[in-house]
Design an enzyme around this catalytic site. Structure first.
Site, PDB file in Angstrom:
ATOM      1  N   ASN A   1      35.744  36.860  43.256  1.00 25.47           N
ATOM      2  CA  ASN A   1      35.926  36.031  44.444  1.00 25.47           C
ATOM      3  C   ASN A   1      34.563  35.681  45.028  1.00 25.47           C
ATOM      4  O   ASN A   1      33.925  36.499  45.680  1.00 25.47           O
ATOM      5  CB  ASN A   1      36.791  36.753  45.478  1.00 25.47           C
ATOM      6  CG  ASN A   1      37.119  35.862  46.662  1.00 25.47           C
ATOM      7  OD1 ASN A   1      36.551  34.799  46.835  1.00 25.47           O
ATOM      8  ND2 ASN A   1      38.049  36.314  47.482  1.00 25.47           N
TER       9      ASN A   1
ATOM     10  N   CYS B   1      33.510  27.624  49.890  1.00 25.51           N
ATOM     11  CA  CYS B   1      32.637  27.860  51.035  1.00 25.51           C
ATOM     12  C   CYS B   1      33.384  27.539  52.312  1.00 25.51           C
ATOM     13  O   CYS B   1      33.857  26.411  52.502  1.00 25.51           O
ATOM     14  CB  CYS B   1      31.379  27.000  50.926  1.00 25.51           C
ATOM     15  SG  CYS B   1      30.250  27.220  52.325  1.00 25.51           S
ATOM     16  N   ILE B   2      33.490  28.544  53.166  1.00 19.73           N
ATOM     17  CA  ILE B   2      34.161  28.393  54.454  1.00 19.73           C
ATOM     18  C   ILE B   2      33.124  28.679  55.531  1.00 19.73           C
ATOM     19  O   ILE B   2      32.537  29.760  55.560  1.00 19.73           O
ATOM     20  CB  ILE B   2      35.345  29.378  54.587  1.00 19.73           C
ATOM     21  CG1 ILE B   2      36.284  29.255  53.381  1.00 19.73           C
ATOM     22  CG2 ILE B   2      36.092  29.148  55.901  1.00 19.73           C
ATOM     23  CD1 ILE B   2      37.246  30.414  53.234  1.00 19.73           C
TER      24      ILE B   2
ATOM     25  N   HIS C   1      40.684  28.425  62.887  1.00 21.88           N
ATOM     26  CA  HIS C   1      40.920  27.960  61.520  1.00 21.88           C
ATOM     27  C   HIS C   1      40.065  28.707  60.500  1.00 21.88           C
ATOM     28  O   HIS C   1      40.524  28.998  59.394  1.00 21.88           O
ATOM     29  CB  HIS C   1      40.666  26.455  61.431  1.00 21.88           C
ATOM     30  CG  HIS C   1      41.089  25.843  60.140  1.00 21.88           C
ATOM     31  ND1 HIS C   1      42.407  25.763  59.748  1.00 21.88           N
ATOM     32  CD2 HIS C   1      40.371  25.276  59.142  1.00 21.88           C
ATOM     33  CE1 HIS C   1      42.480  25.183  58.572  1.00 21.88           C
ATOM     34  NE2 HIS C   1      41.261  24.877  58.172  1.00 21.88           N
TER      35      HIS C   1
ATOM     36  N   THR D   1      37.141  26.883  66.106  1.00 22.20           N
ATOM     37  CA  THR D   1      38.545  27.270  66.260  1.00 22.20           C
ATOM     38  C   THR D   1      38.875  28.460  65.370  1.00 22.20           C
ATOM     39  O   THR D   1      38.064  28.906  64.563  1.00 22.20           O
ATOM     40  CB  THR D   1      39.479  26.103  65.884  1.00 22.20           C
ATOM     41  OG1 THR D   1      39.391  25.877  64.470  1.00 22.20           O
ATOM     42  CG2 THR D   1      39.120  24.832  66.644  1.00 22.20           C
TER      43      THR D   1
ATOM     44  N   LEU E   1      42.024  27.088  50.463  1.00 19.75           N
ATOM     45  CA  LEU E   1      43.440  27.465  50.482  1.00 19.75           C
ATOM     46  C   LEU E   1      44.169  27.052  49.206  1.00 19.75           C
ATOM     47  O   LEU E   1      45.209  27.615  48.876  1.00 19.75           O
ATOM     48  CB  LEU E   1      44.143  26.876  51.702  1.00 19.75           C
ATOM     49  CG  LEU E   1      43.791  27.531  53.034  1.00 19.75           C
ATOM     50  CD1 LEU E   1      44.451  26.793  54.188  1.00 19.75           C
ATOM     51  CD2 LEU E   1      44.183  29.003  53.042  1.00 19.75           C
ATOM     52  N   GLU E   2      43.621  26.088  48.480  1.00 16.81           N
ATOM     53  CA  GLU E   2      44.238  25.646  47.229  1.00 16.81           C
ATOM     54  C   GLU E   2      43.750  26.448  46.013  1.00 16.81           C
ATOM     55  O   GLU E   2      44.336  26.370  44.934  1.00 16.81           O
ATOM     56  CB  GLU E   2      43.960  24.157  47.009  1.00 16.81           C
ATOM     57  CG  GLU E   2      44.684  23.235  47.969  1.00 16.81           C
ATOM     58  CD  GLU E   2      44.090  23.211  49.385  1.00 16.81           C
ATOM     59  OE1 GLU E   2      44.877  23.131  50.350  1.00 16.81           O
ATOM     60  OE2 GLU E   2      42.846  23.278  49.532  1.00 16.81           O
TER      61      GLU E   2
END
Length: 154
Positions: A117, A84-85, A92, A90, A61-62
């Site tokens: 990206n 990396c997500i 999130h 949840t 997010l940053e």
């Protein structure tokens, strides 16, 4: 109407380019490998070491805010977003994946600068690990190709 390519497709000469990389530290075991592969490929494509800026931020997010700061400087021909997500239990995951992706795209469009990206979104750590090196190489190639393409359009 179709126009013939002016020789810009796949142009991977990075020797004249300045590239900024923003790497999220979250899931660092993945993002460090992603960054190393990206950096090595940039060098292989001719980007000079002193023309690569590498920033690290806490998480995905940053990344867009740091990209925006680099874009505003007008010192870069292309930028690269690394992160990396990994899906959790949840909502999130969706929030971070969607918002970070939208932020990266917004910076690219607002500042008319190519941004590769390479924020990996994966179901589990194993899936992310399988993609980390290839995604880093791909990001470097996309950044160089798009910087050259936009330069040739000017």
């Amino acid at each position: 109407m179709f126009h013939a390519d002016k020789g810009t497709a796949g142009q991977l000469d990075g020797s004249a380019l300045h590239v900024g990389i923003v790497q999220a530290r979250f899931n660092e075991q993945i993002t460090n490998t992603l960054a190393a592969a990206c950096h090595a490929e940039l060098l292989a494509l001719g980007v000079q070491e002193q023309h690569i800026t590498h920033l690290r931020v806490p998480g995905a997010l940053e990344v867009p805010l740091a990209l925006q700061a680099l874009a505003e400087s007008d010192d870069y021909d292309a930028l690269i977003a690394l992160g990396c997500i990994i899906r959790g239990e949840t909502y999130h995951f969706e929030l971070v994946a969607n918002e970070s992706g939208a932020g990266v795209t917004r910076v690219a469009l607002d500042y008319q600068i190519p941004i590769a990206n390479a924020i990996i979104t994966a179901e589990n750590p194993e899936q992310a690990a399988e993609r980390q090196s290839e995604k880093g190489v791909d990001a470097a190639r996309v950044a160089v190709e798009m910087a050259n393409l936009l330069a040739n359009l000017e």
